[in-house]
Enzyme design. Structure first.
Site, PDB file in Angstrom:
ATOM      1  N   GLU A  73       0.247   9.910 -14.890  1.00 19.42           N
ATOM      2  CA  GLU A  73      -0.100   8.729 -14.083  1.00 19.42           C
ATOM      3  C   GLU A  73       0.369   8.946 -12.653  1.00 19.42           C
ATOM      4  O   GLU A  73       1.270   9.739 -12.418  1.00 19.42           O
ATOM      5  CB  GLU A  73       0.626   7.487 -14.642  1.00 19.42           C
ATOM      6  CG  GLU A  73       0.205   7.112 -16.036  1.00 19.42           C
ATOM      7  CD  GLU A  73       1.203   6.159 -16.701  1.00 19.42           C
ATOM      8  OE1 GLU A  73       2.018   5.539 -15.993  1.00 19.42           O
ATOM      9  OE2 GLU A  73       1.156   6.061 -17.935  1.00 19.42           O
TER      10      GLU A  73
ATOM     11  N   LYS B 181       2.531   8.079  -9.524  1.00 25.45           N
ATOM     12  CA  LYS B 181       3.822   7.412  -9.365  1.00 25.45           C
ATOM     13  C   LYS B 181       3.712   6.475  -8.166  1.00 25.45           C
ATOM     14  O   LYS B 181       3.715   6.895  -7.015  1.00 25.45           O
ATOM     15  CB  LYS B 181       4.938   8.436  -9.158  1.00 25.45           C
ATOM     16  CG  LYS B 181       6.305   7.817  -9.028  1.00 25.45           C
ATOM     17  CD  LYS B 181       7.368   8.863  -9.282  1.00 25.45           C
ATOM     18  CE  LYS B 181       8.741   8.508  -8.727  1.00 25.45           C
ATOM     19  NZ  LYS B 181       9.116   7.136  -8.629  1.00 25.45           N
TER      20      LYS B 181
ATOM     21  N   ASP C   1       4.471   3.966  -5.350  1.00 22.12           N
ATOM     22  CA  ASP C   1       5.663   3.793  -4.537  1.00 22.12           C
ATOM     23  C   ASP C   1       5.853   2.314  -4.182  1.00 22.12           C
ATOM     24  O   ASP C   1       5.577   1.868  -3.071  1.00 22.12           O
ATOM     25  CB  ASP C   1       5.552   4.647  -3.270  1.00 22.12           C
ATOM     26  CG  ASP C   1       6.894   4.828  -2.599  1.00 22.12           C
ATOM     27  OD1 ASP C   1       7.912   4.420  -3.186  1.00 22.12           O
ATOM     28  OD2 ASP C   1       6.925   5.379  -1.491  1.00 22.12           O
TER      29      ASP C   1
ATOM     30  N   TYR D  97       2.335  -0.342 -16.432  1.00 24.81           N
ATOM     31  CA  TYR D  97       2.218   0.871 -17.256  1.00 24.81           C
ATOM     32  C   TYR D  97       2.969   0.779 -18.574  1.00 24.81           C
ATOM     33  O   TYR D  97       2.960   1.721 -19.345  1.00 24.81           O
ATOM     34  CB  TYR D  97       2.673   2.109 -16.481  1.00 24.81           C
ATOM     35  CG  TYR D  97       3.927   1.898 -15.651  1.00 24.81           C
ATOM     36  CD1 TYR D  97       3.831   1.792 -14.272  1.00 24.81           C
ATOM     37  CD2 TYR D  97       5.181   1.791 -16.239  1.00 24.81           C
ATOM     38  CE1 TYR D  97       4.953   1.598 -13.492  1.00 24.81           C
ATOM     39  CE2 TYR D  97       6.318   1.601 -15.473  1.00 24.81           C
ATOM     40  CZ  TYR D  97       6.198   1.497 -14.093  1.00 24.81           C
ATOM     41  OH  TYR D  97       7.310   1.296 -13.330  1.00 24.81           O
TER      42      TYR D  97
ATOM     43  N   LYS E  51       8.047  14.707  -8.153  1.00 23.51           N
ATOM     44  CA  LYS E  51       8.075  14.135  -6.803  1.00 23.51           C
ATOM     45  C   LYS E  51       7.386  15.076  -5.835  1.00 23.51           C
ATOM     46  O   LYS E  51       7.702  16.263  -5.801  1.00 23.51           O
ATOM     47  CB  LYS E  51       9.530  13.966  -6.363  1.00 23.51           C
ATOM     48  CG  LYS E  51      10.276  12.913  -7.152  1.00 23.51           C
ATOM     49  CD  LYS E  51      10.198  11.593  -6.453  1.00 23.51           C
ATOM     50  CE  LYS E  51      11.494  10.890  -6.611  1.00 23.51           C
ATOM     51  NZ  LYS E  51      11.926   9.954  -5.763  1.00 23.51           N
TER      52      LYS E  51
ATOM     53  N   CYS F 132      13.309  -1.046  33.069  1.00 21.93           N
ATOM     54  CA  CYS F 132      12.080  -0.722  32.356  1.00 21.93           C
ATOM     55  C   CYS F 132      11.331   0.408  33.066  1.00 21.93           C
ATOM     56  O   CYS F 132      11.103   0.331  34.274  1.00 21.93           O
ATOM     57  CB  CYS F 132      11.199  -1.964  32.277  1.00 21.93           C
ATOM     58  SG  CYS F 132       9.582  -1.626  31.600  1.00 21.93           S
TER      59      CYS F 132
ATOM     60  N   CYS G 296       7.983  -1.299  34.626  1.00 23.95           N
ATOM     61  CA  CYS G 296       7.974  -2.309  35.700  1.00 23.95           C
ATOM     62  C   CYS G 296       9.279  -2.368  36.476  1.00 23.95           C
ATOM     63  O   CYS G 296       9.374  -3.079  37.462  1.00 23.95           O
ATOM     64  CB  CYS G 296       7.671  -3.683  35.120  1.00 23.95           C
ATOM     65  SG  CYS G 296       9.061  -4.337  34.170  1.00 23.95           S
TER      66      CYS G 296
ATOM     67  N   CYS H 215      12.570  -4.911  27.409  1.00 19.53           N
ATOM     68  CA  CYS H 215      12.253  -5.313  28.765  1.00 19.53           C
ATOM     69  C   CYS H 215      11.903  -6.794  28.662  1.00 19.53           C
ATOM     70  O   CYS H 215      11.020  -7.173  27.905  1.00 19.53           O
ATOM     71  CB  CYS H 215      11.048  -4.534  29.283  1.00 19.53           C
ATOM     72  SG  CYS H 215      10.360  -5.264  30.780  1.00 19.53           S
TER      73      CYS H 215
ATOM     74  N   CYS I 153       5.619  -7.504  32.975  1.00 19.09           N
ATOM     75  CA  CYS I 153       5.544  -6.054  32.806  1.00 19.09           C
ATOM     76  C   CYS I 153       4.144  -5.695  32.317  1.00 19.09           C
ATOM     77  O   CYS I 153       3.695  -6.208  31.293  1.00 19.09           O
ATOM     78  CB  CYS I 153       6.599  -5.617  31.796  1.00 19.09           C
ATOM     79  SG  CYS I 153       6.529  -3.869  31.419  1.00 19.09           S
TER      80      CYS I 153
HETATM   81  S1  IVH Z   1       7.533   4.939 -16.091  1.00 21.78           S
HETATM   82  C1  IVH Z   1      11.980   4.671 -18.209  1.00 21.78           C
HETATM   83  N1  IVH Z   1       5.336   5.094 -14.686  1.00 21.78           N
HETATM   84  O1  IVH Z   1       9.234   5.288 -10.688  1.00 21.78           O
HETATM   85  C2  IVH Z   1      11.351   4.408 -16.882  1.00 21.78           C
HETATM   86  N2  IVH Z   1       7.368   4.648 -13.562  1.00 21.78           N
HETATM   87  O2  IVH Z   1      11.427   7.192 -10.704  1.00 21.78           O
HETATM   88  C3  IVH Z   1       9.890   4.643 -16.980  1.00 21.78           C
HETATM   89  N3  IVH Z   1       7.122   4.326 -11.162  1.00 21.78           N
HETATM   90  O3  IVH Z   1      11.639   3.167 -12.101  1.00 21.78           O
HETATM   91  C4  IVH Z   1       9.157   4.422 -15.747  1.00 21.78           C
HETATM   92  N4  IVH Z   1       4.937   4.614 -11.080  1.00 21.78           N
HETATM   93  O4  IVH Z   1       9.771   2.138 -10.636  1.00 21.78           O
HETATM   94  C5  IVH Z   1       6.664   4.890 -14.667  1.00 21.78           C
HETATM   95  N5  IVH Z   1       3.305   5.236 -13.541  1.00 21.78           N
HETATM   96  C6  IVH Z   1       4.622   5.045 -13.541  1.00 21.78           C
HETATM   97  C7  IVH Z   1       5.327   4.759 -12.355  1.00 21.78           C
HETATM   98  C8  IVH Z   1       6.703   4.569 -12.421  1.00 21.78           C
HETATM   99  C9  IVH Z   1       6.034   4.346 -10.386  1.00 21.78           C
HETATM  100  C10 IVH Z   1       8.495   4.089 -10.683  1.00 21.78           C
HETATM  101  C11 IVH Z   1       9.303   3.124 -11.515  1.00 21.78           C
HETATM  102  C12 IVH Z   1      10.467   3.920 -12.044  1.00 21.78           C
HETATM  103  C13 IVH Z   1      10.565   5.013 -11.038  1.00 21.78           C
HETATM  104  C14 IVH Z   1      11.214   6.217 -11.659  1.00 21.78           C
END
Ligand code: IVH
Length: 661
Positions: free
Chosen positions: A113, A115, A117, A223, A311, A403, A406, A421, A426
């Site tokens: 999946e 990740k 942010d 998820y 990551k 500034c 100006c 400023c 300005c």
């Molecule tokens: S699964 C047991 N799935 O990433 C924890 N986490 O670095 C399982 N996150 O705390 C988390 N997308 O906040 C999972 N598709 C995804 C995610 C995801 C973002 C975040 C989540 C987690 C952190 C871990």
């Protein structure tokens, strides 16, 4: 009768929920926004008439309820643990090796999946209703953000499913468009920008006022599906499918990977294509798909053995700082910017990076001549991460006292990171100040838009905000694409703006931290612009909601020579410098023009008119750009279409009555 109302209300709620799902989750709306709004209004009216039928999961609660004092702490049903990270492909392969070993060579697959942010949040449901939402917190205990979570449109408040009690877990996100929009707005208001979408999502979710959260356009991607803290499906893939069927927002790019090669390819693909997404991701999460196999692999103290967060490497590069210069932003904030020897970072050539403010320059210890590491992280603007090696010939940075544009005075207030400023004339600030001054909710000078302001400033016709009031027909006729008719109209609008009340002028001056509400409170407390301008910091703090930061900002503003001259010019232009207490008429709707259309649920046309006028508003028979609100009832006709066309706010009777004390 009561029963009918109940059925009608429930029907509207179901329909609204269905359309919210189509719009916010599937991105496949079946009706227009206006039709959706109209349906919402009908529901609001009915609920208003039948307060006993109110329900916390009604779509009308999406707009946010009463503010909170603070957040209550709640324990999670089972800990929300984190994931181990793989920082490169070798670590990803090492994870795969441990999994294969743990499963004794049994065949298995991964669900990979994105990740997301954002910040993680759990939402609990009982009898199909969302009853509790809790932030991750320290993993054991989080904050009760239920009311704020209700405003997230892609989180269903009601779900039809056989499960009596369940919990979902996922990420609260702000997409990039909403993030950029929010920062642009904060720029205009002189507030600090959010550094990245994750911070702004976190900040928005944890605001004590749900109404503000509601406006922030958050999203919630899930998820996990849990019952009593345990996963219920036989596989992660099945869980995602179940969640999607229930109506939750499930990120659609997840993929089954049969082995590490497919998984590594998925990671590489998204590392290279992350910028094509409308939101930010910081990696890929790989989970062993089978829940049975997950259980066999088990957990360490901190994280599951069956999942890993791959990551993405930060998009960094090394280069030389050629100079550090200061840029003046639209609110007068001075930003030190590193001018770099151009270098490619993640496919983009970077030649400048922000150093944010004076403290950041100190913290990094960076000087012109140094070799630095720069990074394109979540933020749109690249930043300097650290000094790699100090240059042989270095030039230390000093924030200028005047500034660079100006020559006006630079002030850095206590407790504030930004130096500013404070001269409103300005040129770097001028265009933005004029647009703010002329904005609808400020002095409301119609026609004074970007194209016009650009020309006025570039040709030197307006050198400060007050210059607007000295414009002549000849001046305007010199401009491109300006006919006599439009020119006269603009002059007319300028003329009309001279009568705006004190609070609007005060807001229009663009004093940092003084927006619409503070301006109103100051006007009421002091009664005149002169009283405010003369007050010292302590006196200013006597006004409601004015603390040390705001009072210092106001005080400094009126001590700056250019600003004082500006005030005098505005006075000479005949603006209203005193607060007009209305004796017989209310003031809540002062300066607002309403148009009534259709049949309102409780008030007759005449009654509505009287109520509006008694509160200081005006009622007009036809919709034009000068209309502030169209109050629409049943069978509203062409006026409603016209209002939509012109983008005028359309409200219902309930909202109208809310505006009148
Ligand atoms: S699964 C047991 N799935 O990433 C924890 N986490 O670095 C399982 N996150 O705390 C988390 N997308 O906040 C999972 N598709 C995804 C995610 C995801 C973002 C975040 C989540 C987690 C952190 C871990």
């Amino acid at each position: 009768m009561e029963h009918d109302a109940y059925q009608q209300i429930e029907h509207l709620r179901d329909e609204l929920r269905r359309h919210e799902y189509l719009y916010y989750v599937l991105d496949q709306p079946e009706i227009t926004d206006a039709e959706y709004d109209a349906m919402m209004r009908s529901l609001q009216v009915l609920e208003q008439q039948h307060p006993e039928l109110d329900s916390p999961d009604s779509p009308t609660h999406r707009v946010g309820g009463a503010p909170r004092e603070g957040f209550v702490k709640l324990r999670h049903s089972s800990p929300m643990l984190s994931l181990d990270n793989a920082l490169n492909e070798a670590e990803l392969r090492e994870f795969d090796r441990r999994v294969r070993e743990g499963l004794n060579g049994e065949s298995f697959q991964y669900t990979a999946e994105l990740k997301m942010d954002g910040l993680s949040m759990a939402a609990q449901f009982e009898q199909g209703r969302m009853v509790r939402a809790i932030t991750r917190g320290d993993g054991e205990v989080g904050e009760d953000v239920t009311e704020n979570a209700r405003t997230i449109r892609s989180l269903p408040l009601r779900v039809k499913d056989a499960l009596a009690r369940f919990e979902v877990r996922g990420e609260v996100m702000m997409n990039l468009a909403a993030f950029n929009h929010l920062n642009a707005q904060r720029d205009r208001e002189g507030l600090p920008r959010y550094a990245n979408p994750r911070n702004s999502a976190a900040g928005s979710l944890r605001i004590l006022e749900p109404k503000i959260t509601s406006r922030r356009k958050l999203d919630y991607y899930v998820y996990f599906l849990l019952v009593n803290g345990e996963q219920v499906e036989h596989s992660q893939k099945a869980a995602l499918e179940h969640l999607a069927r229930m109506g939750f927002h499930v990120e659609g790019h997840h993929q089954t990977c049969r082995d590490i090669e497919e998984l590594a390819a998925f990671c590489l693909h998204w590392e290279q294509n992350r910028d094509s997404l409308p939101f930010q991701i910081d990696g890929v999460v790989a989970k062993v798909d089978s829940i049975g196999q997950q259980q066999r692999l088990g957990w360490t103290a901190k994280a599951p053995r069956w999942a890993i967060a791959f990551k993405f490497p930060p998009r960094q590069a090394e280069t030389l700082v050629e100079a550090i210069e200061v840029q003046v932003g639209r609110t007068g904030a001075l930003t030190p910017v590193a001018h770099l020897k151009p270098v490619p970072v993640g496919g983009v050539i970077v030649s400048r990076a922000t150093l944010h403010n004076e403290d950041e320059v100190q913290r990094l210890g960076v000087q012109a001549g140094d070799t630095v590491i720069i990074e394109r992280s979540g933020d749109v603007i690249p930043k300097v991460v650290r000094v790699k090696s100090p240059g042989a010939r270095r030039t230390p940075f000093r924030m200028p006292k005047h500034c660079p544009v100006c020559g006006g005075e630079i002030v850095r207030q206590e407790g504030e990171a930004a130096s500013r400023c404070i001269n409103t004339d300005c040129p770097a600030r001028l265009k933005e100040s004029i647009l703010h001054f002329a904005a609808r909710e400020v002095m409301d000078i119609e026609g004074m838009g970007e194209a016009l302001v650009d020309q006025l400033v570039d040709r030197g016709l307006v050198k400060n905000v007050a210059g607007i009031y000295g414009l002549t027909l000849d001046d305007l006729l010199k401009l491109e694409r300006m006919g006599e008719k439009s020119a006269r109209k603009i002059l007319d609008n300028i003329e009309r703006s001279r009568k705006r009340p004190l609070a609007r002028i005060l807001n229009g001056l663009g004093i940092p931290f003084v927006g619409e509400r503070t301006a109103q409170l100051l006007a009421e407390a002091f009664g005149s612009l002169d009283a405010i301008a003369q007050a010292d910091r302590e006196e200013l703090q006597r006004a409601e909601e004015v603390g040390p930061k705001v009072s210092a900002s106001i005080y400094e503003f009126f001590r700056e020579t250019h600003n004082r001259q500006l005030v005098e010019r505005l006075r000479a232009a005949g603006l209203q410098f005193t607060f007009a207490h209305a004796n017989t008429r209310g003031t809540a709707l002062r300066d607002l023009t309403f148009v009534l259309t259709g049949t309102l649920p409780t008030l007759t046309r005449e009654e509505a008119k009287q109520r509006i006028e008694a509160a200081g508003g005006k009622v007009s028979g036809s919709v034009s750009r000068k209309t502030n609100y169209v109050v629409a009832g049943e069978q509203a006709g062409s006026k409603l279409d016209k209002a939509r066309e012109l983008g005028i706010d359309i409200i219902d009777e309930v909202r109208l009555l809310e505006m009148i004390p």
